[in-house]
Write a protein that holds these residues in place. Structure first.
Motif, PDB file in Angstrom:
ATOM      1  N   ASP A 245       0.987  -1.385   0.272  1.00 56.00           N
ATOM      2  CA  ASP A 245       0.430   0.327   0.144  1.00 56.00           C
ATOM      3  C   ASP A 245       0.847   0.990   0.281  1.00 56.00           C
ATOM      4  OD1 ASP A 245      -2.133   1.933   0.016  1.00 56.00           O
ATOM      5  OD2 ASP A 245      -2.489   1.346   2.412  1.00 56.00           O
ATOM      6  N   GLY A 246      -0.046   2.312  -0.709  1.00 56.74           N
ATOM      7  CA  GLY A 246       0.874   3.701  -0.829  1.00 56.74           C
ATOM      8  C   GLY A 246       2.437   3.747  -1.790  1.00 56.74           C
ATOM      9  N   GLY A 247       2.407   2.130  -2.594  1.00 55.45           N
ATOM     10  CA  GLY A 247       3.931   2.257  -3.461  1.00 55.45           C
ATOM     11  C   GLY A 247       3.337   3.092  -4.662  1.00 55.45           C
ATOM     12  N   THR A 248       3.953   2.212  -5.974  1.00 51.16           N
ATOM     13  CA  THR A 248       3.945   2.365  -7.727  1.00 51.16           C
ATOM     14  C   THR A 248       3.679   1.448  -8.242  1.00 51.16           C
ATOM     15  OG1 THR A 248       4.956   4.775  -7.075  1.00 51.16           O
ATOM     16  CG2 THR A 248       4.909   3.642  -8.981  1.00 51.16           C
ATOM     17  N   LEU A 249       2.701   1.386  -9.188  1.00 48.73           N
ATOM     18  CA  LEU A 249       3.229  -0.036 -10.284  1.00 48.73           C
ATOM     19  C   LEU A 249       2.818   0.764 -11.206  1.00 48.73           C
ATOM     20  CD1 LEU A 249       1.700  -3.046 -10.098  1.00 48.73           C
ATOM     21  CD2 LEU A 249      -0.865  -1.737 -10.510  1.00 48.73           C
ATOM     22  N   GLN A 250       3.581  -0.886 -12.460  1.00 48.48           N
ATOM     23  CA  GLN A 250       3.047  -0.616 -13.451  1.00 48.48           C
ATOM     24  C   GLN A 250       3.185  -1.767 -14.027  1.00 48.48           C
ATOM     25  OE1 GLN A 250       6.065  -1.851 -15.513  1.00 48.48           O
ATOM     26  NE2 GLN A 250       5.121  -1.767 -17.204  1.00 48.48           N
ATOM     27  N   ILE A 251       2.002  -1.788 -14.808  1.00 50.77           N
ATOM     28  CA  ILE A 251       1.496  -3.343 -15.317  1.00 50.77           C
ATOM     29  C   ILE A 251       0.989  -3.027 -16.441  1.00 50.77           C
ATOM     30  CG2 ILE A 251       0.887  -4.450 -13.189  1.00 50.77           C
ATOM     31  CD1 ILE A 251      -2.160  -3.707 -14.530  1.00 50.77           C
ATOM     32  N   SER A 293      -6.843  -4.105   2.229  1.00 52.42           N
ATOM     33  CA  SER A 293      -7.303  -3.303   1.763  1.00 52.42           C
ATOM     34  C   SER A 293      -6.319  -1.682   1.040  1.00 52.42           C
ATOM     35  CB  SER A 293      -8.671  -2.100   1.924  1.00 52.42           C
ATOM     36  OG  SER A 293     -10.030  -3.041   2.170  1.00 52.42           O
ATOM     37  N   PHE A 294      -6.525  -1.093   0.581  1.00 53.29           N
ATOM     38  CA  PHE A 294      -5.236   0.255   0.257  1.00 53.29           C
ATOM     39  C   PHE A 294      -5.992   1.556   0.603  1.00 53.29           C
ATOM     40  CE2 PHE A 294      -4.938  -3.123  -3.017  1.00 53.29           C
ATOM     41  CZ  PHE A 294      -2.912  -3.066  -3.081  1.00 53.29           C
ATOM     42  N   GLU A 295      -5.400   2.319   1.533  1.00 52.37           N
ATOM     43  CA  GLU A 295      -5.559   2.666   2.793  1.00 52.37           C
ATOM     44  C   GLU A 295      -5.147   4.025   2.386  1.00 52.37           C
ATOM     45  OE1 GLU A 295      -7.935   2.539   4.329  1.00 52.37           O
ATOM     46  OE2 GLU A 295      -8.322   0.603   4.178  1.00 52.37           O
ATOM     47  N   GLN A 296      -3.588   3.775   1.918  1.00 52.53           N
ATOM     48  CA  GLN A 296      -2.811   5.367   0.467  1.00 52.53           C
ATOM     49  C   GLN A 296      -3.121   5.290  -0.637  1.00 52.53           C
ATOM     50  OE1 GLN A 296       0.858   5.760   2.779  1.00 52.53           O
ATOM     51  NE2 GLN A 296       0.509   4.251   4.267  1.00 52.53           N
ATOM     52  N   GLY A 297      -3.471   3.902  -1.151  1.00 50.72           N
ATOM     53  CA  GLY A 297      -3.578   3.519  -2.744  1.00 50.72           C
ATOM     54  C   GLY A 297      -2.017   3.640  -3.094  1.00 50.72           C
ATOM     55  N   LEU A 298      -2.560   3.551  -4.527  1.00 52.59           N
ATOM     56  CA  LEU A 298      -1.207   3.636  -5.096  1.00 52.59           C
ATOM     57  C   LEU A 298      -1.042   4.556  -6.380  1.00 52.59           C
ATOM     58  CD1 LEU A 298      -1.586  -0.380  -5.982  1.00 52.59           C
ATOM     59  CD2 LEU A 298       0.340   0.466  -4.324  1.00 52.59           C
ATOM     60  N   TYR A 299       0.540   4.956  -7.020  1.00 51.93           N
ATOM     61  CA  TYR A 299       0.161   5.806  -8.029  1.00 51.93           C
ATOM     62  C   TYR A 299       1.069   5.178  -8.891  1.00 51.93           C
ATOM     63  CZ  TYR A 299       4.460   8.895 -10.302  1.00 51.93           C
ATOM     64  OH  TYR A 299       4.665   9.326 -11.101  1.00 51.93           O
ATOM     65  N   GLN A 307      -6.028  -1.233 -20.154  1.00 48.33           N
ATOM     66  CA  GLN A 307      -7.689  -0.745 -19.554  1.00 48.33           C
ATOM     67  C   GLN A 307      -7.800  -1.078 -17.808  1.00 48.33           C
ATOM     68  OE1 GLN A 307     -10.975  -3.178 -20.634  1.00 48.33           O
ATOM     69  NE2 GLN A 307     -11.968  -2.322 -20.014  1.00 48.33           N
ATOM     70  N   GLY A 308      -6.928  -2.274 -17.292  1.00 49.90           N
ATOM     71  CA  GLY A 308      -6.456  -2.672 -16.178  1.00 49.90           C
ATOM     72  C   GLY A 308      -6.310  -0.951 -15.010  1.00 49.90           C
ATOM     73  N   ILE A 309      -5.607  -0.593 -15.427  1.00 48.36           N
ATOM     74  CA  ILE A 309      -4.605  -0.066 -14.479  1.00 48.36           C
ATOM     75  C   ILE A 309      -6.560   1.496 -14.539  1.00 48.36           C
ATOM     76  CG2 ILE A 309      -3.561   2.593 -15.110  1.00 48.36           C
ATOM     77  CD1 ILE A 309      -1.471   1.139 -16.000  1.00 48.36           C
ATOM     78  N   VAL A 310      -6.629   1.151 -16.132  1.00 53.02           N
ATOM     79  CA  VAL A 310      -7.951   2.123 -15.552  1.00 53.02           C
ATOM     80  C   VAL A 310      -9.175   1.957 -14.748  1.00 53.02           C
ATOM     81  CG1 VAL A 310      -9.697   3.175 -16.659  1.00 53.02           C
ATOM     82  CG2 VAL A 310      -7.852   3.612 -17.285  1.00 53.02           C
ATOM     83  N   GLU A 311      -9.238   0.795 -14.471  1.00 57.25           N
ATOM     84  CA  GLU A 311     -10.231   0.300 -13.485  1.00 57.25           C
ATOM     85  C   GLU A 311      -9.652   0.154 -11.986  1.00 57.25           C
ATOM     86  OE1 GLU A 311     -12.853  -1.140 -14.893  1.00 57.25           O
ATOM     87  OE2 GLU A 311     -13.561  -0.790 -16.965  1.00 57.25           O
ATOM     88  N   LEU A 312      -8.566   0.187 -12.250  1.00 51.17           N
ATOM     89  CA  LEU A 312      -7.481   0.219 -10.960  1.00 51.17           C
ATOM     90  C   LEU A 312      -8.152   1.383 -10.035  1.00 51.17           C
ATOM     91  CD1 LEU A 312      -4.264  -1.126 -10.792  1.00 51.17           C
ATOM     92  CD2 LEU A 312      -6.368  -1.944  -9.329  1.00 51.17           C
ATOM     93  N   LEU A 313      -8.038   2.660 -11.039  1.00 52.91           N
ATOM     94  CA  LEU A 313      -8.313   4.045 -10.992  1.00 52.91           C
ATOM     95  C   LEU A 313      -9.943   4.431  -9.941  1.00 52.91           C
ATOM     96  CD1 LEU A 313      -7.097   7.164 -10.992  1.00 52.91           C
ATOM     97  CD2 LEU A 313      -8.046   7.226 -13.794  1.00 52.91           C
ATOM     98  N   ILE A 318      -5.889   2.943  -7.336  1.00 54.86           N
ATOM     99  CA  ILE A 318      -4.589   3.802  -7.601  1.00 54.86           C
ATOM    100  C   ILE A 318      -5.183   5.060  -7.165  1.00 54.86           C
ATOM    101  CG2 ILE A 318      -3.499   4.518 -10.109  1.00 54.86           C
ATOM    102  CD1 ILE A 318      -3.497   2.112 -10.761  1.00 54.86           C
ATOM    103  N   ARG A 319      -4.816   5.753  -6.640  1.00 49.79           N
ATOM    104  CA  ARG A 319      -5.396   6.485  -6.051  1.00 49.79           C
ATOM    105  C   ARG A 319      -4.322   8.389  -5.310  1.00 49.79           C
ATOM    106  NH1 ARG A 319      -7.713   3.589  -1.852  1.00 49.79           N
ATOM    107  NH2 ARG A 319      -6.892   4.788  -0.020  1.00 49.79           N
ATOM    108  N   ARG A 320      -3.448   7.705  -5.500  1.00 52.69           N
ATOM    109  CA  ARG A 320      -1.683   8.449  -4.263  1.00 52.69           C
ATOM    110  C   ARG A 320      -1.260   9.462  -5.755  1.00 52.69           C
ATOM    111  NH1 ARG A 320       3.499   8.510  -4.279  1.00 52.69           N
ATOM    112  NH2 ARG A 320       3.821   6.301  -4.946  1.00 52.69           N
TER     113      ARG A 320
END
Length: 619
Positions: A245-251, A293-299, A307-313, A318-320
């Motif tokens: 949680d609070g991290g960064t993601l690339q897929i 759960s992702f309390e801080q969210g990802l960037y 589409q996976g990234i848009v769905e995560l948003l 994804i909200r950090r």
């Protein structure tokens, strides 16, 4: 070049202006993937075909084409649904002529990334391929001094946007503004292209020639969603447990990328369910997995917006935000629903997605301090075709040197994982592949062409678990890779390593890693597929219900092709299959095999029946 900006409603007239200004020597740069101005490019190609004194040198990547049917069965499946699945996309003349061998000598095509598998065995394409990390493609292109760039553009009122492809064009325009490059920017407006705000917004004055004609509008190329099968979900679940949680993601794109996104959403929305699925896993070594759960969210910082990234948003995973932005991306290409989602997003929400050049997304140079702070606890997730026991990654080329796709940005993100504090490079791959009626291991002792060398080994994930190789000895890494290999191949891999002197003679595979099989994965996850926790199409599909039923059967048939025993087995299953039912009849009708007219059709019908029977209980 170009003088005063001009508007056109005739692509041929625009093309003739370019020919005149370049004196018939056109060095044409086209964006990767979706961003090509197809109507303009085809007009230039037509001129060069008609007039052999015109030279057209095309430098690009990822030329999108509808897949070519390799068999009668594939033709029966694809052709009736081509527009629905891939979009009514204007094909590129240069690609069609290159494919069928009719491209004249005065037209040359060079690409640094292929549509996966589309150019295997094609001599001209293979010989013209340029290997390049994504961040290096800009420099290779600039060295060729392009005099024309033809790009698809989005329009919103009086404003224009590079939309899907800020990746290299933004930096080319900056170089032109510094008088380091001199080229014509020829833009083509497409009404379906989402207007993306940010660095991709350009003024009308930056576009020398603009084609804006509703008659040339075409549907964007759509990449059909592949079904997410049990092994994809297993990989996705393992990866989701590695993301803090609070991290960064690339897929990336594809069934594994969808599985990762789906698992992250499940973990966020229903952590108890996600934990119960992982608790039921028969595969060891997941005790330290991240959960909750992702309390801080990802960037997210990624070269490819999928589409996976848009769905995560949308799901709030994804909200950090970094300077008001939750996602930075370099380019996009996906399915029609993805494009519709972006077009329909409220502008304020769409502004949380900023398209950037890959010089920003794929590397740390430029505002390195700010990027390091933003990209905390990064997890860069990329797929591979094969991996060696020593941790080498094979993602783009066969043992015989045939290029399947390209390096793209994979090296860039692996490199970032080692440059950033607390970052990790996660490489995903199914443990096996089926081809020619044979099952082979994707974890191998050696491969002559590695995309990423073994000294950059980090984390590997298969459906059977996780191998953390960073900073460990060769012997440790070899045993960790064998532990996540399919058990049918573990004894041979173990012996190969021993014969090379990389493992002691007494080394043995631990008992709890000796039962890695597809059946065990299915037994673990099938209940959760049935209850809807792990959907086969997490983000929808353009395939009909009948086509969804056919897909696994067609995969079985394709894997069996080239093997007489495997095909004979399917024919026998077809003979022994029970009476026809409505689903079977609908599948045969979809393939125009409900009333076979020849011996070949009858045999094909039996093979399809056998494949449907073989996949009847598959997830």
């Amino acid at each position: 070049m170009g003088g005063k900006p001009l508007d056109f409603d005739d692509a041929q007239a625009l093309a003739m202006h370019i020919v005149k200004l370049t004196r018939g020597d056109i060095r044409l740069a086209l964006p990767l993937g979706l961003g090509k101005a197809n109507t303009i490019v085809n007009a230039l190609t037509d001129v060069a075909i008609e007039d052999k004194s015109v030279r057209l040198h095309i430098f690009t990547a990822l030329t999108l084409q509808r897949p070519r049917a390799d068999s009668d069965l594939e033709k029966r499946f694809l052709e009736p649904a081509a527009d629905r699945l891939f979009g009514d996309y204007t094909p590129l003349t240069y690609a069609m002529r290159l494919a069928d061998g009719t491209l004249p000598d005065n037209i040359e095509v060079q690409e640094f990334f292929f549509q996966a598998g589309e150019w295997l065995g094609h001599e001209a394409a293979q010989q013209g391929y340029i290997t390049a990390n994504y961040t290096h493609a800009l420099h290779f292109l600039m060295a060729r001094r392009p005099n024309v760039i033809a790009q698809l553009l989005a329009r919103e009122g009086g404003r224009l946007s590079l939309s899907s492809n800020t990746d290299i064009t933004v930096d080319l325009l900056r170089a032109r503004a510094r008088d380091e490059q001199d080229f014509i920017l020829a833009g083509e407006v497409n009404s379906e292209l989402p207007f993306m705000p940010g660095s991709g917004e350009i003024s009308r004055d930056e576009v020398n020639y603009l084609l804006d004609d509703p008659a040339t509008d075409f549907e964007l190329f759509s990449v059909p969603k592949r079904p997410v099968r049990a092994r994809d979900h297993a990989i996705g679940l393992h990866v989701a447990g590695l993301v803090p949680d609070g991290g960064t993601l690339q897929i990336g794109i594809g069934s594994v990328g969808d599985a990762v996104a789906s698992s992250l959403i499940l973990r966020h929305r229903d952590p108890e369910k996600a934990n119960s699925i992982m608790a039921a896993s028969p595969f060891p070594g997941l005790e330290a997995a991240e959960s909750g759960s992702f309390e801080q969210g990802l960037y997210s910082v990624t070269e490819m917006l999928v589409q996976g990234i848009v769905e995560l948003l949308k799901a709030g995973v994804i909200r950090r935000e970094v300077d008001g932005v939750a996602v930075h991306a370099g380019f996009f290409v996906d399915c029609r629903d993805f494009y519709r989602t972006l077009r329909d997003m409220p502008r304020q929400e769409r502004a949380r997605i900023q398209m950037m050049p890959v010089s920003f997304t794929n590397q740390l140079y430029g505002d390195e301090s700010g990027k390091r702070q933003a990209r905390c606890n990064a997890r860069f997730v990329n797929s591979a075709m094969k991996a060696t026991l020593l941790g080498g990654i094979v993602s783009d080329v066969t043992a015989g040197g045939q290029v399947v796709s390209g390096v793209g940005g994979q090296f860039n993100f692996v490199d970032q994982a080692f440059a950033l504090r607390d970052a990790r490079a996660i490489i995903t791959l199914p443990a096996t592949r089926d081809s020619g009626g044979r099952v082979t291991s994707n974890i191998v002792w050696e491969h002559p062409h590695e995309t990423i060398p073994r000294h950059l080994r980090d984390i590997f994930v298969t459906e059977y678990g996780i191998a953390d190789l960073r900073g460990h000895s060769d012997a440790h890494c070899i045993m960790a890779m064998i532990a996540i290999a399919d058990s049918r191949f573990q004894p041979d891999l173990l012996e190969r390593a021993k014969s090379a002197g990389k493992l002691p003679e007494h080394a043995a595979i631990p008992e709890d890693h000796r039962h890695n099989s597809p059946d065990r994965v299915r037994a673990w996850l099938s209940p959760f597929v049935r209850d809807g926790s792990l959907p086969v199409f997490p983000f929808g599909t353009d395939f009909s219900q009948v086509e969804q039923r056919l897909l696994p059967a067609l995969s079985v048939l394709k894997a069996a092709s080239g093997s007489m025993p495997a095909l004979a087995s399917l024919l026998w299953k077809g003979i022994l299959a029970g009476r026809s039912n409505p689903v079977l009849l609908a599948c045969l009708e979809r393939l125009a095999l409900d009333q076979p007219r020849s011996v070949k059709d009858r045999l094909l019908r039996l093979a399809v029946r056998g494949a449907l029977e073989a996949t009847n209980n598959a997830d």
